[in-house]
Design an enzyme around this catalytic site. Structure first.
Site, PDB file in Angstrom:
ATOM      1  N   ASN A   1      10.142  36.340  47.732  1.00 30.27           N
ATOM      2  CA  ASN A   1       8.834  36.802  47.068  1.00 30.27           C
ATOM      3  C   ASN A   1       7.739  35.807  47.729  1.00 30.27           C
ATOM      4  O   ASN A   1       7.796  34.888  47.585  1.00 30.27           O
ATOM      5  CB  ASN A   1       8.848  36.540  45.612  1.00 30.27           C
ATOM      6  CG  ASN A   1       7.486  36.833  44.711  1.00 30.27           C
ATOM      7  OD1 ASN A   1       6.654  37.053  45.570  1.00 30.27           O
ATOM      8  ND2 ASN A   1       7.645  36.499  43.702  1.00 30.27           N
TER       9      ASN A   1
ATOM     10  N   SER B   1      13.651  27.847  42.556  1.00 35.74           N
ATOM     11  CA  SER B   1      14.030  26.704  43.318  1.00 35.74           C
ATOM     12  C   SER B   1      15.263  27.043  44.103  1.00 35.74           C
ATOM     13  O   SER B   1      16.222  26.052  44.384  1.00 35.74           O
ATOM     14  CB  SER B   1      14.054  25.346  42.396  1.00 35.74           C
ATOM     15  OG  SER B   1      12.818  25.304  42.324  1.00 35.74           O
TER      16      SER B   1
ATOM     17  N   HIS C   1       7.222  39.442  36.704  1.00 39.48           N
ATOM     18  CA  HIS C   1       7.423  38.079  36.951  1.00 39.48           C
ATOM     19  C   HIS C   1       6.417  36.966  35.960  1.00 39.48           C
ATOM     20  O   HIS C   1       5.653  37.422  35.637  1.00 39.48           O
ATOM     21  CB  HIS C   1       6.679  37.670  38.428  1.00 39.48           C
ATOM     22  CG  HIS C   1       7.180  36.492  39.426  1.00 39.48           C
ATOM     23  ND1 HIS C   1       6.555  35.311  38.854  1.00 39.48           N
ATOM     24  CD2 HIS C   1       8.026  36.392  39.926  1.00 39.48           C
ATOM     25  CE1 HIS C   1       7.082  34.426  39.522  1.00 39.48           C
ATOM     26  NE2 HIS C   1       8.079  34.927  40.292  1.00 39.48           N
TER      27      HIS C   1
ATOM     28  N   GLU D   1       4.660  34.558  36.558  1.00 42.33           N
ATOM     29  CA  GLU D   1       3.326  34.230  36.881  1.00 42.33           C
ATOM     30  C   GLU D   1       2.511  35.264  36.316  1.00 42.33           C
ATOM     31  O   GLU D   1       1.320  35.173  36.069  1.00 42.33           O
ATOM     32  CB  GLU D   1       3.370  33.974  38.347  1.00 42.33           C
ATOM     33  CG  GLU D   1       4.133  32.488  38.625  1.00 42.33           C
ATOM     34  CD  GLU D   1       4.565  32.461  40.186  1.00 42.33           C
ATOM     35  OE1 GLU D   1       4.509  33.620  40.887  1.00 42.33           O
ATOM     36  OE2 GLU D   1       5.454  31.706  40.138  1.00 42.33           O
TER      37      GLU D   1
ATOM     38  N   LYS E   1       4.669  35.541  47.232  1.00 43.58           N
ATOM     39  CA  LYS E   1       3.583  35.440  46.333  1.00 43.58           C
ATOM     40  C   LYS E   1       2.306  35.591  47.036  1.00 43.58           C
ATOM     41  O   LYS E   1       2.155  36.209  47.985  1.00 43.58           O
ATOM     42  CB  LYS E   1       3.936  34.138  45.737  1.00 43.58           C
ATOM     43  CG  LYS E   1       5.223  34.177  45.026  1.00 43.58           C
ATOM     44  CD  LYS E   1       5.326  32.632  44.009  1.00 43.58           C
ATOM     45  CE  LYS E   1       6.864  32.583  43.507  1.00 43.58           C
ATOM     46  NZ  LYS E   1       7.055  31.728  42.522  1.00 43.58           N
TER      47      LYS E   1
ATOM     48  N   GLY F   1       9.538  26.986  41.252  1.00 48.80           N
ATOM     49  CA  GLY F   1       8.325  26.069  42.336  1.00 48.80           C
ATOM     50  C   GLY F   1       8.398  24.525  41.956  1.00 48.80           C
ATOM     51  O   GLY F   1       7.595  23.769  42.410  1.00 48.80           O
TER      52      GLY F   1
ATOM     53  N   GLU G   1      14.708  34.591  35.981  1.00 49.60           N
ATOM     54  CA  GLU G   1      14.035  33.216  36.422  1.00 49.60           C
ATOM     55  C   GLU G   1      13.640  32.512  35.460  1.00 49.60           C
ATOM     56  O   GLU G   1      12.504  32.698  34.732  1.00 49.60           O
ATOM     57  CB  GLU G   1      12.954  33.931  37.351  1.00 49.60           C
ATOM     58  CG  GLU G   1      13.225  34.650  38.475  1.00 49.60           C
ATOM     59  CD  GLU G   1      12.027  34.541  39.592  1.00 49.60           C
ATOM     60  OE1 GLU G   1      12.465  34.435  40.747  1.00 49.60           O
ATOM     61  OE2 GLU G   1      10.960  34.951  39.232  1.00 49.60           O
TER      62      GLU G   1
HETATM   63  P1  13P Z   1      10.617  29.284  43.989  1.00 44.84           P
HETATM   64  O1  13P Z   1      11.952  29.847  44.905  1.00 44.84           O
HETATM   65  O2  13P Z   1       9.629  28.669  44.781  1.00 44.84           O
HETATM   66  O3  13P Z   1      10.904  28.560  43.038  1.00 44.84           O
HETATM   67  O4  13P Z   1       9.974  30.636  43.377  1.00 44.84           O
HETATM   68  C1  13P Z   1      10.880  31.544  42.677  1.00 44.84           C
HETATM   69  C2  13P Z   1      10.350  32.741  42.313  1.00 44.84           C
HETATM   70  O5  13P Z   1       9.329  32.640  41.443  1.00 44.84           O
HETATM   71  C3  13P Z   1      10.518  33.988  42.873  1.00 44.84           C
HETATM   72  O6  13P Z   1      10.089  35.128  42.198  1.00 44.84           O
END
Ligand code: 13P
Length: 254
Positions: A9, A210, A94, A96, A11, A170, A164
């Site tokens: 992803n 992560s 997601h 976010e 983003k 992150g 997640e």
């Molecule tokens: P990270 O791998 O940067 O922690 O992000 C995970 C994520 O949100 C994947 O959709």
């Protein structure tokens, strides 16, 4: 047997040129890895360019979002019709999107439905926040999120679930492999309870938060974890290649 899956992803990262460079850099090595389904999810504006690069490869394409209406006065939105034929997968729900853009379970359910009806496979994300985790509410939160978007037809439409935990995204602080395995086992139990063992045994449930080339093997040695949704570590060709190849190795595929 569930085919392991690694999805990157990206983003809100990469310009079109950067996206093309990134996928070109990872493609030769990733293409060699057999037995793992490999997906990249660049920003909307790069989908067409990345699709051209990966056209005759084993790499698949995913979008990061969609809107459920077919067309019309929805400024700034992208419909399933625009993505169908271009992408195989679409990330929906997601954290976010839930937290920054206020997406509700109701909206997410409509998006998953629209995706499946247009032959796009949803990567449906669920996960608890740090406060919910610390209050011991993880299972309650996951049950609620899952039940709000749980139609039998979604599974026949190839839906993948991504667990997640928000506190692991992150932050560099992943769940332990054992924690993730236990929680994903719980999600599979929810699927079985609602839709029966057969669907529960066939649905793929990924871990996200992560994930790196250094910890992927530990996750992939766990029986309930079918792969990973990778953020930051999917933005560097060499680390994404290593995540994919270590997934194959952990499952005895290479
Ligand atoms: P990270 O791998 O940067 O922690 O992000 C995970 C994520 O949100 C994947 O959709």
């Amino acid at each position: 047997m569930r085919v392991p899956m690694i999805a990157g992803n990206w983003k809100m990262n990469t310009t079109v040129d950067e996206a093309v460079r990134l996928v070109k850099a990872m493609l030769p090595e990733i293409d060699k890895v057999k037995g793992v389904e490999k997906v990249v999810c660049p920003p909307f504006v790069s989908l067409t360019s990345v699709a051209k690069v990966i056209a005759s490869s084993s790499l698949k394409l995913g979008a990061q979002n969609l809107y459920y209406q077919e067309k019309g006065a929805y400024t700034g939105e992208i419909s399933t019709e625009m993505l169908a034929g271009l992408c195989d997968y679409v990330i929906i729900g997601h954290s976010e999107r839930r937290q920054v853009f206020g997406e509700t379970d109701e909206l997410i359910n409509k998006k998953v439905k629209a995706a499946v009806e247009n032959l796009l496979k949803p990567i449906f994300c669920i996960g608890e926040t740090l406060a919910e985790n610390e209050a011991g509410r993880t299972e309650e939160v996951l049950t609620h999120q899952f039940m709000a978007t749980s139609n039998r037809l979604y599974f026949f439409g190839g839906m993948v679930i991504a667990y997640e935990p928000v506190w692991a995204i992150g932050t560099g602080k992943s769940a332990t492999a054992e924690q993730a395995n236990k929680t994903i086992g719980f999600i599979r139990h929810l699927v079985a309870h609602k839709h029966g063992e057969e669907i529960a045994e066939s649905v793929r449930i990924l871990y996200g938060g992560s994930v790196t080339a250094d910890n992927i093997a530990a996750f992939m040695h766990q029986p309930e974890i079918d792969g990973a949704l990778v953020g930051g570590a999917s933005l560097k060709a060499d680390s994404f290649v290593r995540i994919v190849s270590q997934t194959a190795a952990a499952r005895g595929l290479s």
